[in-house]
Design a protein around this motif. Structure first.
Motif, short mmCIF file in Angstrom:
data_model
loop_
_atom_site.label_atom_id
_atom_site.label_comp_id
_atom_site.label_asym_id
_atom_site.label_seq_id
_atom_site.Cartn_x
_atom_site.Cartn_y
_atom_site.Cartn_z
N GLN A 100 25.43 10.82 48.58
CA GLN A 100 24.51 11.50 47.20
C GLN A 100 23.21 12.14 47.57
OE1 GLN A 100 24.00 8.24 44.92
NE2 GLN A 100 22.73 7.15 46.05
N PRO A 101 22.96 13.14 46.64
CA PRO A 101 21.57 13.82 47.00
C PRO A 101 20.47 12.86 46.86
CG PRO A 101 22.95 14.90 45.13
CD PRO A 101 23.76 13.53 45.66
N SER A 102 19.54 12.84 47.89
CA SER A 102 18.37 12.02 48.16
C SER A 102 18.82 10.75 48.69
CB SER A 102 17.66 11.83 46.79
OG SER A 102 16.96 13.06 46.53
N GLY A 103 19.81 10.90 49.30
CA GLY A 103 20.31 9.50 50.13
C GLY A 103 21.11 9.83 51.34
N LEU A 104 22.11 9.41 51.85
CA LEU A 104 23.10 9.38 52.77
C LEU A 104 23.86 10.84 52.46
CD1 LEU A 104 24.59 6.19 53.76
CD2 LEU A 104 23.15 7.51 55.29
N HIS A 105 24.07 11.66 53.09
CA HIS A 105 24.83 12.95 52.94
C HIS A 105 25.29 13.58 54.29
CE1 HIS A 105 20.59 14.11 53.27
NE2 HIS A 105 21.15 15.32 53.85
N LEU A 106 26.22 14.83 53.98
CA LEU A 106 26.43 15.49 55.12
C LEU A 106 25.83 16.81 55.12
CD1 LEU A 106 30.50 14.81 55.08
CD2 LEU A 106 28.83 13.47 56.22
N MET A 107 25.10 17.04 56.21
CA MET A 107 24.53 18.38 56.17
C MET A 107 25.44 19.44 57.04
SD MET A 107 21.58 18.58 54.58
CE MET A 107 21.20 20.28 55.33
N ILE A 108 25.62 20.53 56.23
CA ILE A 108 26.73 21.72 56.92
C ILE A 108 25.86 22.68 57.46
CG2 ILE A 108 28.76 22.76 56.80
CD1 ILE A 108 29.38 20.89 54.48
N PHE A 109 25.64 23.22 58.71
CA PHE A 109 24.81 23.88 59.24
C PHE A 109 25.62 25.39 59.86
CE2 PHE A 109 22.63 20.00 60.04
CZ PHE A 109 21.38 20.41 59.47
N SER A 110 24.98 26.51 60.03
CA SER A 110 25.47 27.54 60.42
C SER A 110 27.08 27.90 59.54
CB SER A 110 25.63 27.51 61.78
OG SER A 110 24.46 27.15 62.41
N LEU A 111 26.90 27.98 58.39
CA LEU A 111 28.13 28.30 57.58
C LEU A 111 28.78 29.60 57.93
CD1 LEU A 111 26.86 27.35 53.95
CD2 LEU A 111 28.70 26.12 55.27
N LYS A 112 30.15 29.59 58.17
CA LYS A 112 30.74 30.81 58.64
C LYS A 112 30.88 31.82 57.60
CE LYS A 112 33.12 28.39 62.57
NZ LYS A 112 34.20 28.03 62.97
N HIS A 113 30.70 31.24 56.19
CA HIS A 113 30.83 32.32 55.22
C HIS A 113 30.13 31.43 53.99
CE1 HIS A 113 34.17 30.00 53.48
NE2 HIS A 113 34.68 30.03 54.75
N PRO A 114 29.57 32.25 52.96
CA PRO A 114 28.90 31.44 51.79
C PRO A 114 30.00 30.50 51.20
CG PRO A 114 28.45 33.63 51.86
CD PRO A 114 29.42 33.63 52.94
N MET A 115 29.42 29.31 50.63
CA MET A 115 30.10 28.33 49.82
C MET A 115 29.89 28.77 48.23
SD MET A 115 31.53 26.16 51.74
CE MET A 115 31.58 27.63 52.94
N LYS A 116 31.12 29.36 47.89
CA LYS A 116 31.13 30.03 46.54
C LYS A 116 31.61 28.78 45.62
CE LYS A 116 30.86 34.68 48.08
NZ LYS A 116 31.64 36.02 47.79
N GLU A 117 31.12 28.83 44.34
CA GLU A 117 31.45 27.73 43.45
C GLU A 117 33.12 28.25 43.13
OE1 GLU A 117 29.99 26.06 39.27
OE2 GLU A 117 29.49 27.99 39.66
N LYS A 118 33.81 26.92 43.05
CA LYS A 118 35.21 27.27 42.62
C LYS A 118 36.13 27.11 43.77
CE LYS A 118 34.65 28.60 38.04
NZ LYS A 118 34.86 29.44 36.99
N SER A 119 35.61 27.23 45.15
CA SER A 119 36.21 27.26 46.51
C SER A 119 36.42 25.75 46.60
CB SER A 119 35.34 27.80 47.37
OG SER A 119 35.21 28.97 47.30
N VAL A 120 37.62 25.71 47.42
CA VAL A 120 37.95 24.44 48.00
C VAL A 120 38.21 24.31 49.26
CG1 VAL A 120 39.76 22.64 47.85
CG2 VAL A 120 39.47 23.96 45.94
N ILE A 121 37.48 23.19 49.99
CA ILE A 121 37.00 23.49 51.65
C ILE A 121 37.56 22.23 52.07
CG2 ILE A 121 35.29 23.50 53.12
CD1 ILE A 121 35.15 26.11 51.19
N PRO A 122 38.19 22.28 53.37
CA PRO A 122 38.81 21.27 54.13
C PRO A 122 37.73 20.57 55.02
CG PRO A 122 39.32 23.35 55.20
CD PRO A 122 38.73 23.71 53.82
N LEU A 123 37.69 19.29 55.00
CA LEU A 123 36.88 18.39 56.01
C LEU A 123 37.58 17.54 56.60
CD1 LEU A 123 33.71 17.63 54.15
CD2 LEU A 123 33.79 19.53 55.59
#
Length: 147
Positions: free
Chosen positions: A104-127
């Motif tokens: 969660q914010p201000s705690g443990l989280h995943l940082m995603i660096f060097s995005l290949k494209h902007p993360m736009k609202e309403k997109s669905v991203i695979p991890l």
């Protein structure tokens, strides 16, 4: 008009089932409440949050995360030190037996660096989450601007 209706239904089900994992019923790991924060214009980093539950009898460790959106995803933690908020890479997260860990914010989280494209609202991203018990969990996370 009919195509627009079907498109809306398709988007609804994509978001509704976005958290379904590709795990066999025998896996003790479940991932819920996940999302990725929309990227800020001009920035090539963002963060991902979720709840990881372990219903098994043994601790399991999240060791690595990968995705098509970035070649560098790290597990991080915010902490307070000398009155200042600091962020550091922790490398892995252990989820104890019959327990859960909340990213969660201000705690443990995943940082995603060097995005290949902007993360736009309403997109669905695979991890893909890779665990110490050799389980890989493929998830689809929605992108939100604010949550």
């Amino acid at each position: 008009m009919r195509n627009i209706h079907y498109r809306k239904i398709g988007i609804f089900f994509t978001l509704l089932f976005g958290m379904i994992t590709n795990v066999y019923a025998t896996s003790p790991i479940t991932v819920t409440d996940g999302y990725i924060k929309a990227s800020i214009p001009g920035s090539d980093i963002t963060a991902a949050y979720m709840t990881i539950s372990n219903t098994g009898d043994k601790a399991i460790t999240l060791q690595e995360v990968s995705s098509t959106i970035s070649d560098r995803i790290e597990i991080h933690e915010h902490s307070m030190a000398d009155g200042m908020m600091r962020m550091r890479e922790v490398g892995e997260i252990t989820i104890k037996a019959h327990s859960k860990v909340i990213l969660q914010p201000s705690g443990l989280h995943l940082m995603i660096f060097s995005l290949k494209h902007p993360m736009k609202e309403k997109s669905v991203i695979p991890l893909t989450l890779k665990f110490s018990n050799k389980t890989n969990i493929n998830i689809q996370l929605p992108v939100y601007r604010f949550k």
